[in-house]
Design an enzyme around this catalytic site. Structure first.
Site, PDB file in Angstrom:
ATOM      1  N   SER A   1       0.829  -1.199   0.000  1.00  0.00           N
ATOM      2  CA  SER A   1       0.000   0.000   0.000  1.00  0.00           C
ATOM      3  C   SER A   1       0.875   1.265   0.000  1.00  0.00           C
ATOM      4  CB  SER A   1      -0.966  -0.045   1.187  1.00  0.00           C
ATOM      5  OG  SER A   1      -1.987   0.922   1.051  1.00  0.00           O
ATOM      6  N   ASP A  42      -9.115  -7.293  -2.201  1.00  0.00           N
ATOM      7  CA  ASP A  42      -8.679  -5.960  -1.780  1.00  0.00           C
ATOM      8  C   ASP A  42      -9.850  -4.985  -1.889  1.00  0.00           C
ATOM      9  OD1 ASP A  42      -7.452  -3.498  -1.386  1.00  0.00           O
ATOM     10  OD2 ASP A  42      -5.687  -4.008  -2.574  1.00  0.00           O
ATOM     11  N   HIS A  80      -6.354  -6.494   1.528  1.00  0.00           N
ATOM     12  CA  HIS A  80      -5.385  -5.437   1.266  1.00  0.00           C
ATOM     13  C   HIS A  80      -4.050  -5.634   1.996  1.00  0.00           C
ATOM     14  CE1 HIS A  80      -4.094  -1.514  -0.031  1.00  0.00           C
ATOM     15  NE2 HIS A  80      -3.918  -1.100   1.207  1.00  0.00           N
TER      16      HIS A  80
END
Length: 260
Positions: A73, A201, A231
């Site tokens: 991320s 996700d 995620h």
């Protein structure tokens, strides 16, 4: 190994341990500027460049001119920027952020998701990990991070609550994201790179969450699709993430190995 927004180095505990236990890698997982347990930002306007500068300084102190960079991320965004500065031997980007132009639906959708979650963060700050005992609280907490409803282990979920509610960079990074474009110059990637896409996700839903990367990165980039995970997949499928990282690094490793 670089963590997501609102998290800390804790998300890498299991994977980092597994990689280190192989005896083939040195592993370093810092907590980035403005996050729980990390250094405070020297300025209110916390740009991505400052996050990258901080990681570079840490690498310098370790004596690592380059390393095999892994980022999830926000950590993926920082990892791409480190690669652009010539600090990456290889790059593993797991559900990376920054996949948008100056003005795009993906960017505004992402910021909106975190703004909508603001009241939950305030409640969690007041109650601490006890909030997980409230009806439906656990499921609300697991939605953005995991695929399965049960989410990560209880200890990991409690760490996530603590990290998210003590992240000093929450507003700073949201404002930065609104004001600035995402990742640029992806076509000029020089280090061997793999993009890891997570089927469940909900922060960057496939396929639109990674369309920008697939469009702008070189054709040489390897794309790995992980089914059933969300995620932050290293919390729910650490064995799979360890295998993905180790296999790629071993494939491209030179005589001196280090994972950053």
């Amino acid at each position: 190994m670089l963590h997501p927004f609102l998290c800390s180095q804790n998300v890498w505990n299991t994977v980092a341990g597994q990689l280190a236990d192989t005896g083939r890698f040195e592993v370093y997982a810092p907590t980035m500027l403005g996050h729980h347990g990390g250094r405070k930002s020297p300025t209110w306007m916390l740009h991505t460049e400052l996050l990258v500068d901080d990681v570079e300084e840490r690498m310098d102190r370790l004596g690592w001119q380059t390393a095999h960079i892994v980022g999830n991320s926000l950590g993926g965004w920082v990892a791409f920027e480190l690669e652009r500065r010539g600090r990456a031997k290889t790059l593993t980007a797991i559900a990376p952020a920054g996949g948008w132009s100056q003005h795009s639906v993906a960017k505004y959708e992402t910021v909106l998701k975190f703004i909508v979650g603001g009241p939950a963060l305030i409640a969690a700050r007041l109650l601490g990990p006890r909030i997980l005992q409230l009806p439906f609280a656990r499921r609300i907490a697991t939605l953005p991070v995991s695929g399965p409803a049960h989410g990560p282990a209880e200890a990991d979920l409690r760490d996530l609550v603590e990290d998210a509610t003590h992240c000093h960079a929450y507003l700073q990074l949201l404002v930065k994201t609104l004001r600035m474009p995402g990742l640029l110059e992806l076509a000029s990637l020089g280090a061997p790179t793999q993009l890891v896409v997570c089927e469940k996700d909900r922060v960057f839903p496939a396929p639109r969450g990674h369309r920008y990367f697939l469009k702008h990165m070189p054709d040489s980039v390897e794309v790995i699709e992980l089914d059933g995970v969300g995620h932050i997949p290293m919390l729910e499928a650490p064995d799979r993430i360890t295998e993905v990282i180790a296999k790629f690094v071993d494939q491209h490793a030179t005589q001196h190995k280090a994972i950053g």
